[in-house]
Design an enzyme around this catalytic site. Structure first.
Site, mmCIF file in Angstrom:
data_model
loop_
_atom_site.group_PDB
_atom_site.id
_atom_site.type_symbol
_atom_site.label_atom_id
_atom_site.label_comp_id
_atom_site.label_asym_id
_atom_site.label_seq_id
_atom_site.Cartn_x
_atom_site.Cartn_y
_atom_site.Cartn_z
ATOM 1 N N LYS A 84 0.864 -1.181 0.000
ATOM 2 C CA LYS A 84 0.000 0.000 0.000
ATOM 3 C C LYS A 84 0.902 1.233 0.000
ATOM 4 O O LYS A 84 1.917 1.258 0.718
ATOM 5 C CB LYS A 84 -0.894 -0.015 1.247
ATOM 6 C CG LYS A 84 -1.875 1.141 1.333
ATOM 7 C CD LYS A 84 -2.766 1.020 2.562
ATOM 8 C CE LYS A 84 -3.789 2.129 2.657
ATOM 9 N NZ LYS A 84 -4.689 1.986 3.831
ATOM 10 N N SER A 167 -9.634 2.163 2.776
ATOM 11 C CA SER A 167 -8.704 2.896 1.947
ATOM 12 C C SER A 167 -7.687 2.009 1.215
ATOM 13 O O SER A 167 -7.050 2.473 0.270
ATOM 14 C CB SER A 167 -7.933 3.911 2.801
ATOM 15 O OG SER A 167 -7.173 3.259 3.799
ATOM 16 N N SER A 191 -9.940 -0.271 7.035
ATOM 17 C CA SER A 191 -9.350 -0.202 5.693
ATOM 18 C C SER A 191 -8.631 -1.444 5.188
ATOM 19 O O SER A 191 -8.212 -1.468 4.032
ATOM 20 C CB SER A 191 -8.397 0.982 5.600
ATOM 21 O OG SER A 191 -9.144 2.153 5.414
#
Ligand code: GLN
Length: 501
Positions: A84, A167, A191
């Protein structure tokens, strides 16, 4: 092994089988890296990656192949994974999904990245995410994905017109589409779990403090946690064993407990396991399709020998206002470092210093980030601190106590991850509240600092994946992974593949 290598495409291999095949020299790390890099080029329309650097990835893969040739192999030696873009990396730019950090290059790797690399993992690239991890749909990213000119949203591999969740949306989309066998994610209020649910993969957020936050671009420091996202609990166990552990010198909230081998207890019996089912997770807001899949999963657990115990988490609803006070409060403080002086973006034309700050921040941050900075500064301001921030902290404590009372009656808690399946792109339009409300089932565990995971549990409306959430008591990651693994041995939801990949 030879079987799975000859009958399956390389991208179908689990992390577990891939590590084995590498060790047995049935495939090289370079071959795997090339295969996955080609796949991310072929599926660039998903918008999952924001940074790819073939030369760097192949150099890492060659180094892994050399170590394998010399017989010194880590648990993930040569396995390609992606991170990420909230984890800082020295070999790839880090943006955290923000214009503010566009082109930023960190002088060091986040601890989680370094730990995975130390066990031999090779980095495929960086994955799209909501700006500073604020969001639920990945539509808050300000960065154009690799292979695209403009900022375009990450697409859900199950249906390109839907969001992948957020997210960690790029992470979930990449793993679901087999552009990477596994990825890292971070979870502040859901997330990891929500995008895993929306894309039909498996993800685990460990106990707060279990994984180091060093080098994770901070959103809400008392909530942020890193964790793995992969196709199965078995693969998550492998990655989690590698990325967790104390980092006391660099993260003061890191727990002083040795790393664990989560693979060891995957096969433990779940006969007699008490699964708490919170009534508040099955109220009006839960859509019928998600309810049906979650209830079927609970039945499956009964067939596997578990007992369902009705429990109550009475302050579930309050977790939304509490989280949306505490997280923005911490964000407003954390994000004050982005002032155009030390990091990233600086406005070109400005008058005095104050003007430079103002213009830099007005240009660098997106709408959602600005909204949270304003809310955060407001709830922390003199005169409102007691009424909002302090009050929220008190209720946060009570939510944590509610869980401890529940864990007197049960071993793990199960329920939905989100009230619906993944919604359509721009489905919530300009209504941030609609996004916030959809966090209701992940926020309570986050506020309490508990470990939680999402596992595929069927399909709902529009043939979109549904996730089952499992929440454990502190440091019960091994138990959660075991409970998830047992389910995945009896079902094949996690093995389903979106069409066209
Ligand atoms: N959707 C939540 C938010 O927008 C959670 C995000 C997260 O866990 N990073 O804050």
């Amino acid at each position: 092994m030879t079987d799975s290598l000859s009958t399956h495409a390389l991208h179908d291999l689990s992390v577990h089988d891939m590590a084995l095949a590498l060790r047995n020299k049935q495939v090289s790390s370079v071959e795997l890296a090339q295969h996955f890099l080609q796949r991310s080029r072929d599926h660039a329309h998903l918008g999952a990656f924001v940074a790819i650097d073939e030369t760097t990835t192949l150099a890492q893969a060659q180094a892994a192949d050399r170590r394998i040739a010399q017989g010194s192999v880590g648990a993930l030696e040569g396995v390609p994974i992606a991170h990420k873009d909230i984890f800082v990396t020295k070999d790839f730019a880090t943006t955290a999904g923000s214009r503010m950090l566009k082109g930023y290059r960190s002088p060091f790797d986040a601890t989680v990245v370094a730990k995975l690399a130390a066990d031999g993992a090779v980095t495929l690239g960086k994955l799209n995410c909501d700006e500073f991890a604020m969001g639920s749909s990945n539509e808050n990213s300000a960065i154009a994905p690799v292979g695209q000119e403009a900022v375009t949203p990450v697409r859900n591999p199950w249906n390109a017109e839907r969001i992948p969740g957020g997210s960690s949306g790029g992470s979930a989309a990449a793993v679901a589409a087999r552009l990477a066998p596994a990825a890292t994610g971070t979870d502040t209020g859901g997330s990891i779990r929500q995008p895993a649910a929306f894309c039909g993969i498996t993800g685990i957020k460990p106990t707060y403090g279990r994984a180091s936050r060093y080098g994770m671009v901070a959103f809400a420091s008392s909530l942020d946690q890193a964790g793995p996202m992969a196709r199965s609990a078995q693969d998550c166990a492998l990655l989690l064993s590698s990325l967790c552990g104390p980092d006391l010198d660099r993260d003061s909230t890191s727990l002083d407990m040795p790393a664990e081998n989560y693979g060891r207890s995957l096969q433990d019996s779940i006969e007699g396991l008490r699964i708490g089912v919170p009534q508040e997770f099955f109220g009006e807001g839960l859509s019928a399709d998600v309810r049906a899949s979650v209830e079927a999963a609970l039945k499956q657990y009964e067939q596997l020998g578990a007992k369902l115990v009705p429990i109550s988490l009475p302050r579930t609803e309050l977790s939304i206002p509490v989280y949306y006070i505490i997280a923005p409060a911490e964000a407003s403080s954390n994000l004050s470092r982005f002032d155009g002086v030390k990091f990233g973006h600086r406005a070109k034309d400005y008058g005095d210093l104050a003007d430079m700050y103002k213009k830099t921040r007005a240009e660098g941050f997106g709408d959602e980030v600005k909204r949270r900075i304003m809310i955060g500064a407001y709830v922390l301001s003199h005169g409102y601190y007691d009424a909002y921030y302090l009050q929220a902290q008190k209720i946060r404590r009570m939510i944590a106590v509610d869980f401890q009372l529940a864990f007197k009656q049960c071993d793990v808690i199960a329920g939905p991850v989100a009230p619906s399946v993944a919604w359509k792109l721009d489905g919530h339009g300009n209504d941030p509240l609609a996004d916030y409300l959809a966090d209701i089932f992940t926020l309570p565990g986050s506020l309490a600092g508990l470990p939680g995971m999402s596992i595929p549990a069927g399909f709902g409306e529009g043939h979109m994946p549904v996730g089952l959430q499992l929440i454990g008591n502190y440091m019960q990651e091994a138990r959660l992974l075991n409970v998830a693994h047992r389910f995945q041995q009896a079902t094949d939801w996690h093995a389903q593949m979106p069409k066209g990949f």
